[in-house]
Structure formats: structure tokens, C-alpha cells
Design a protein around this motif. Sequence first.
Motif, PDB file in Angstrom:
ATOM      1  N   VAL A  73       0.882  -1.149  -0.034  1.00 57.84           N
ATOM      2  CA  VAL A  73       0.032   0.008  -0.065  1.00 57.84           C
ATOM      3  C   VAL A  73       0.780   1.258   0.011  1.00 57.84           C
ATOM      4  O   VAL A  73       1.901   1.323   0.757  1.00 57.84           O
ATOM      5  CB  VAL A  73      -0.955   0.234   1.315  1.00 57.84           C
ATOM      6  N   THR A  74       0.555   2.351  -0.719  1.00 60.84           N
ATOM      7  CA  THR A  74       1.108   3.541  -0.832  1.00 60.84           C
ATOM      8  C   THR A  74       0.185   4.568  -0.141  1.00 60.84           C
ATOM      9  O   THR A  74      -0.912   4.702  -0.536  1.00 60.84           O
ATOM     10  CB  THR A  74       1.449   3.945  -2.228  1.00 60.84           C
ATOM     11  N   VAL A  75       0.786   5.223   0.747  1.00 61.79           N
ATOM     12  CA  VAL A  75      -0.096   6.362   1.485  1.00 61.79           C
ATOM     13  C   VAL A  75       0.840   7.692   1.489  1.00 61.79           C
ATOM     14  O   VAL A  75       1.981   7.805   1.453  1.00 61.79           O
ATOM     15  CB  VAL A  75      -0.148   5.870   3.004  1.00 61.79           C
ATOM     16  N   ASP A  76      -0.127   8.897   1.795  1.00 62.67           N
ATOM     17  CA  ASP A  76       0.529  10.157   2.058  1.00 62.67           C
ATOM     18  C   ASP A  76       1.162  10.114   3.374  1.00 62.67           C
ATOM     19  O   ASP A  76       0.848  10.046   4.635  1.00 62.67           O
ATOM     20  CB  ASP A  76      -0.725  11.113   2.144  1.00 62.67           C
ATOM     21  N   GLY A  77       2.598  10.056   3.295  1.00 61.10           N
ATOM     22  CA  GLY A  77       3.463   9.846   4.456  1.00 61.10           C
ATOM     23  C   GLY A  77       3.808  10.973   5.240  1.00 61.10           C
ATOM     24  O   GLY A  77       4.515  11.128   6.153  1.00 61.10           O
ATOM     25  N   ASN A  78       3.051  12.307   4.813  1.00 61.68           N
ATOM     26  CA  ASN A  78       2.822  13.350   5.579  1.00 61.68           C
ATOM     27  C   ASN A  78       1.506  13.759   6.305  1.00 61.68           C
ATOM     28  O   ASN A  78       1.462  14.326   6.925  1.00 61.68           O
ATOM     29  CB  ASN A  78       3.199  14.682   4.688  1.00 61.68           C
ATOM     30  N   ASP A  79       0.646  12.629   6.267  1.00 65.19           N
ATOM     31  CA  ASP A  79      -0.395  12.731   6.812  1.00 65.19           C
ATOM     32  C   ASP A  79      -0.463  11.396   7.848  1.00 65.19           C
ATOM     33  O   ASP A  79      -0.434  10.062   7.479  1.00 65.19           O
ATOM     34  CB  ASP A  79      -1.600  12.153   5.838  1.00 65.19           C
ATOM     35  N   PHE A  80      -0.397  11.849   8.970  1.00 61.59           N
ATOM     36  CA  PHE A  80      -0.174  10.832  10.373  1.00 61.59           C
ATOM     37  C   PHE A  80      -1.404   9.812  10.182  1.00 61.59           C
ATOM     38  O   PHE A  80      -1.181   8.595  10.487  1.00 61.59           O
ATOM     39  CB  PHE A  80      -0.421  11.740  11.734  1.00 61.59           C
ATOM     40  N   CYS A  81      -2.507  10.336  10.086  1.00 56.42           N
ATOM     41  CA  CYS A  81      -3.809   9.363   9.804  1.00 56.42           C
ATOM     42  C   CYS A  81      -3.657   8.223   8.879  1.00 56.42           C
ATOM     43  O   CYS A  81      -4.098   7.094   9.108  1.00 56.42           O
ATOM     44  CB  CYS A  81      -5.074  10.165   9.941  1.00 56.42           C
ATOM     45  N   ALA A  82      -3.309   8.816   7.803  1.00 61.38           N
ATOM     46  CA  ALA A  82      -3.053   7.692   6.523  1.00 61.38           C
ATOM     47  C   ALA A  82      -2.172   6.565   6.778  1.00 61.38           C
ATOM     48  O   ALA A  82      -2.080   5.554   6.681  1.00 61.38           O
ATOM     49  CB  ALA A  82      -2.772   8.482   5.396  1.00 61.38           C
ATOM     50  N   VAL A  83      -0.801   7.219   7.591  1.00 59.78           N
ATOM     51  CA  VAL A  83       0.205   6.243   7.997  1.00 59.78           C
ATOM     52  C   VAL A  83      -0.230   5.427   9.018  1.00 59.78           C
ATOM     53  O   VAL A  83       0.013   4.180   9.003  1.00 59.78           O
ATOM     54  CB  VAL A  83       1.507   7.069   8.484  1.00 59.78           C
ATOM     55  N   ALA A  84      -0.862   5.929   9.884  1.00 62.68           N
ATOM     56  CA  ALA A  84      -1.312   5.151  11.150  1.00 62.68           C
ATOM     57  C   ALA A  84      -2.390   3.980  10.795  1.00 62.68           C
ATOM     58  O   ALA A  84      -2.256   2.926  11.155  1.00 62.68           O
ATOM     59  CB  ALA A  84      -1.872   5.887  12.231  1.00 62.68           C
TER      60      ALA A  84
END
Length: 343
Positions: A218-229
Amino acid sequence: MSATAQAVEVTDHVLRHFGRDALLDVLRKMHLIRQFEEGAEQAYMRGLVHGTMHLSIGQEAAATGVCAALQPADYITSTHRGHGHCIAKGALPRYMFAEFFGKDTGYCRGRGGSMHIADLATGNLGANGIVAGGIPIAVGAALALKQANRPQVVVSFFGDGANNEDAFHESLNMAAIWKLPVVFVCENNRYGMSTSTERSTAVRQIAQRALAYDMPGVTVDGNDFCAVAAAALDAVQRAREGLGPTLIECMTYRHRGHSKSDRNRYRTKEEIESWIAQDPIGRFEHLLRERGLIDDAALQALLASVAQEIAEGIEYAKDSPAPDVASLTDFVYARKAGEAAHV
């Protein structure tokens, strides 16, 4: 469901999962990582830290988002750009500063420095100056956990430059074959030193490489805490349930150069500024304000406590003793109980 609606759903899920106190602790750790690295950078400029260092300023959401999904007994392996991982997993800045300053009170007794900090008490098996060097270590730790029937999970942090190393491919293959409790986290900041991923990597997204090893990617927005978490929570649960590894790619950006010797000629000013505008700390603060989880007074108190901890940490490191020359050969090799310290 639209991408916007899905993002809102992910955010709501994460905020409910952690609750206010845990979220404020995440924000504090973000600021602690940022101020630690800024303090370390200033110490380097003043000649208090020697050698070089690799700063993760701008990547704080990746470290905190993943580590927030872990239990204290879980493990991580880190990289040469690993200060954020260390703090996110629970390390104290005073002992990190002492390590940077080469002092005997540092996490590795002054022997590890910026690129090789380990803190076994918080589950940090160590940073590694070798590109992709921590990935097989994480797989080995995960294999040991599975053989011992222990419930912990291991996270391996690495940069985009590691995804073209043989250690990356061998490790993912082995972890998938044996369904090991490991989560692979690629912090894709778009550059391996000065070489962009567009020039170095055939696939558009590094997470696509999970397909070759029959694991979720999965690729996520790494500057978005919620997306990473959210991605980390799913991957950690999967690993803990014995279902095997996951590859998470966090798209992020380092505000500074590769290292202190980087003259930054391969990136434009406009590119850097566009990513700074997406700063993960500012975005998370805005979210917490928007949801009524923090106000100006609470934020100022948080920032003051972080600044005090950083200032006290620097003074602690400056006042700490250097290692005794007589201990030069200590901690170089493992030894059996009762064996002499100097061999």
C-alpha cells in the motif's frame, strides 16, 4: 466512495482508535523529533558533533504513524536517517544527544553516533549505515519471534534507495514464504542521495513490488499521520495474527539535504518549498484544532515542554563524561558470562 470521502473515513477511524491523550502524545513526539534534529544540527554547526548526520526533518508523520500502531514490546530496525524512529519508539533525547556528542552516557556509550543508535529497552534493534542493512535484521528477529511463539511484531524502516538492493528482495521473499510477523516500511522521500526514484526505480510505486512476493502493498501519504497510522494498524494486526508481512510505502520528503555535506543542487527551490507547504506537523496540528482536540494554550504548553526537554538534553550531553580510554575494546565483541571485559 470518492477519494475525499475515503480519506475522511480513515481520519475518523484513526482519531477514534487513539483518543485525545494518545493523539496529543503523537503531536508532542513529532515536535520532539523536529526540535531534536534542529538542536543536533545546531550542535553540529558549533562543532559539538563530529562526522555527519542525516536529518529526517519533514518526515515525522511516517515515524510516529507507524510506531503509534506498535506495542512497547514490539521491535523496529532503523536507518542512517533514524532519529525520528528512535524517538517515536520511546527513546529519550538526553541519551540521544549524549550519543551524538560521543559521551559515555549515550545509548551506545558514545560508540554508535548518529547512524547507529540502538535502544533495546524500547525495542529499537538499531539504526544501520548500510543501505537496506536493517531489513534482513528485522526478518531475522521476526523469524526468532515466530520460532519462540512470541506475540511481538517487527517493523523495518528503510528509504526508497533500499528497494533496489538484493537484501530488500531476499528479505521480502523469505518473510512471505514463512509468513513472518514483520512490516516493511519504505519512507519514500523521492531521492536516494541525489538520485530520484524516477531515474532509479522501474516501478511507479515501490509498493507495487509487494505483488512479486504475494503480500499486501500500500502507498500512503507519508505526511498524513492518520493515513500512515491506518495502514500501520492493519499491517501490524495482520502480522500479529500470523498472516505474514506487508509493504507500506510512505510518500514523504526531507526538507534538508541527504546529509550535512549535501549541497542540494539536484532539487529546485520551488520543489522544496512545495513540500514544506505540506509539512506533516502543521497538518496534524490543524487537524487536532479542527476537531477541537487542542487549543492555543495547550499547544503552547506542549511546545514549551518540548523546548525545555531539548535544552536540558543538550546540557546533559555537554556535561556528561567522555568514555574512558581504558574501555576502548569494551562492547566490541559479545562475551560469555564471567569472561573478562578486556580481551
